[in-house]
Motif scaffolding. Structure first.
Motif, mmCIF file in Angstrom:
data_model
loop_
_atom_site.group_PDB
_atom_site.id
_atom_site.type_symbol
_atom_site.label_atom_id
_atom_site.label_comp_id
_atom_site.label_asym_id
_atom_site.label_seq_id
_atom_site.Cartn_x
_atom_site.Cartn_y
_atom_site.Cartn_z
ATOM 1 N N ASP A 77 0.734 -1.285 0.055
ATOM 2 C CA ASP A 77 -0.157 -0.009 0.004
ATOM 3 C C ASP A 77 0.894 1.426 0.219
ATOM 4 O O ASP A 77 1.584 1.307 0.781
ATOM 5 N N PRO A 78 0.663 2.345 -0.969
ATOM 6 C CA PRO A 78 1.701 3.337 -1.037
ATOM 7 C C PRO A 78 1.405 4.275 0.030
ATOM 8 O O PRO A 78 2.324 5.335 0.342
ATOM 9 N N ASP A 79 0.361 4.081 0.980
ATOM 10 C CA ASP A 79 0.123 4.865 2.151
ATOM 11 C C ASP A 79 -0.074 6.620 1.834
ATOM 12 O O ASP A 79 0.662 7.371 2.528
ATOM 13 N N THR A 80 -0.821 6.962 0.958
ATOM 14 C CA THR A 80 -1.050 8.168 0.512
ATOM 15 C C THR A 80 -2.158 8.617 1.218
ATOM 16 O O THR A 80 -2.656 10.052 0.969
ATOM 17 N N GLY A 81 -2.851 7.960 2.005
ATOM 18 C CA GLY A 81 -4.208 8.528 2.654
ATOM 19 C C GLY A 81 -5.267 8.097 2.258
ATOM 20 O O GLY A 81 -6.412 8.173 2.886
ATOM 21 N N GLU A 82 -5.428 7.810 0.793
ATOM 22 C CA GLU A 82 -6.530 7.447 0.322
ATOM 23 C C GLU A 82 -7.009 6.023 0.772
ATOM 24 O O GLU A 82 -8.483 5.969 0.647
ATOM 25 N N THR A 83 -6.372 5.438 1.040
ATOM 26 C CA THR A 83 -6.773 3.992 1.664
ATOM 27 C C THR A 83 -6.921 3.949 2.964
ATOM 28 O O THR A 83 -7.393 2.680 3.590
ATOM 29 N N TYR A 84 -6.941 5.125 3.766
ATOM 30 C CA TYR A 84 -7.174 5.040 5.372
ATOM 31 C C TYR A 84 -8.412 4.385 5.855
ATOM 32 O O TYR A 84 -8.175 3.425 6.598
ATOM 33 N N TYR A 85 -9.546 4.614 5.220
ATOM 34 C CA TYR A 85 -10.729 4.270 5.839
ATOM 35 C C TYR A 85 -10.779 2.696 5.376
ATOM 36 O O TYR A 85 -11.870 1.865 5.947
ATOM 37 N N GLN A 86 -10.114 2.178 4.287
ATOM 38 C CA GLN A 86 -10.108 0.694 3.934
ATOM 39 C C GLN A 86 -9.484 -0.101 5.139
ATOM 40 O O GLN A 86 -10.285 -0.983 5.506
ATOM 41 N N HIS A 87 -8.453 0.682 5.733
ATOM 42 C CA HIS A 87 -7.724 0.071 6.921
ATOM 43 C C HIS A 87 -8.810 0.006 8.198
ATOM 44 O O HIS A 87 -8.751 -1.000 8.953
ATOM 45 N N TRP A 88 -9.228 1.175 8.179
ATOM 46 C CA TRP A 88 -10.374 1.464 9.190
ATOM 47 C C TRP A 88 -11.522 0.268 9.234
ATOM 48 O O TRP A 88 -11.633 -0.372 10.174
ATOM 49 N N LEU A 89 -11.970 0.024 8.030
ATOM 50 C CA LEU A 89 -13.004 -1.053 7.965
ATOM 51 C C LEU A 89 -12.209 -2.364 8.149
ATOM 52 O O LEU A 89 -13.211 -3.245 8.746
ATOM 53 N N ASN A 90 -11.414 -2.544 7.673
ATOM 54 C CA ASN A 90 -10.670 -3.862 7.983
ATOM 55 C C ASN A 90 -10.477 -4.078 9.407
ATOM 56 O O ASN A 90 -10.385 -5.343 9.855
ATOM 57 N N ALA A 91 -9.845 -3.168 10.081
ATOM 58 C CA ALA A 91 -9.904 -3.360 11.596
ATOM 59 C C ALA A 91 -11.200 -3.491 12.122
ATOM 60 O O ALA A 91 -11.324 -4.259 12.910
ATOM 61 N N LEU A 92 -12.071 -2.805 11.775
ATOM 62 C CA LEU A 92 -13.738 -2.972 12.294
ATOM 63 C C LEU A 92 -13.987 -4.503 12.191
ATOM 64 O O LEU A 92 -14.394 -5.012 13.027
ATOM 65 N N GLU A 93 -13.958 -4.895 11.018
ATOM 66 C CA GLU A 93 -14.399 -6.259 10.769
ATOM 67 C C GLU A 93 -13.792 -7.302 11.507
ATOM 68 O O GLU A 93 -14.026 -8.275 12.044
ATOM 69 N N ARG A 94 -12.364 -6.946 11.566
ATOM 70 C CA ARG A 94 -11.404 -7.805 12.444
ATOM 71 C C ARG A 94 -11.941 -7.991 13.915
ATOM 72 O O ARG A 94 -12.198 -9.077 14.468
#
Length: 136
Positions: A77-94
């Protein structure tokens, strides 16, 4: 862009502000969190609601979110901030899975239904799940 937290009362509530400070990288403006898409605000609101109900502590949330971000970065992941909430959702699902609220099969079922509903929904319209979305 959708700006601000989902509940207007929580926006300036110190009870909610302190935990958010512990989440570095969260897209924010002067008034609070900033969301590019409605689903990001919904994931944010669900996280706050589950925390308020005692499903997890803020330190548990921050650690899980951090792990998901590191996992994505390791995967490229290039960590540009555009995927922040995808990580958020993954953490929530986990966390939902780890705490026994919903298992992997239930999450996959709803993910599939959401995808089906999104495919049939005209652009710009709200996506609403319907019974037929839960079938192949």
């Amino acid at each position: 862009m959708v700006s601000g937290s989902p509940g207007s009362s929580s926006r300036n509530d110190p009870q909610h502000a302190a935990p958010l400070v512990a989440l570095p990288g969260m897209p924010c403006d002067a008034e609070g969190p900033v969301f590019r898409e409605p689903w990001e605000a919904q994931a944010f609101a669900m996280t706050l609601a589950l925390h308020e109900r005692g499903l997890f502590t803020w330190p548990q949330w921050a650690a899980t979110l951090g792990e998901e971000i590191r996992r994505a970065q390791t995967a490229g992941d290039p960590d540009t901030g555009e995927t922040y909430y995808q990580h958020w959702l993954n953490a929530l699902e986990r966390l939902v899975g780890e705490k026994g609220v919903a298992g992997a099969a239930t999450l996959a079922r709803y993910r599939h239904a959401w995808s089906h509903a999104a495919d049939r929904t005209p652009h710009g319209q709200p996506i609403a799940l319907q019974p037929q979305d839960f079938h192949d």
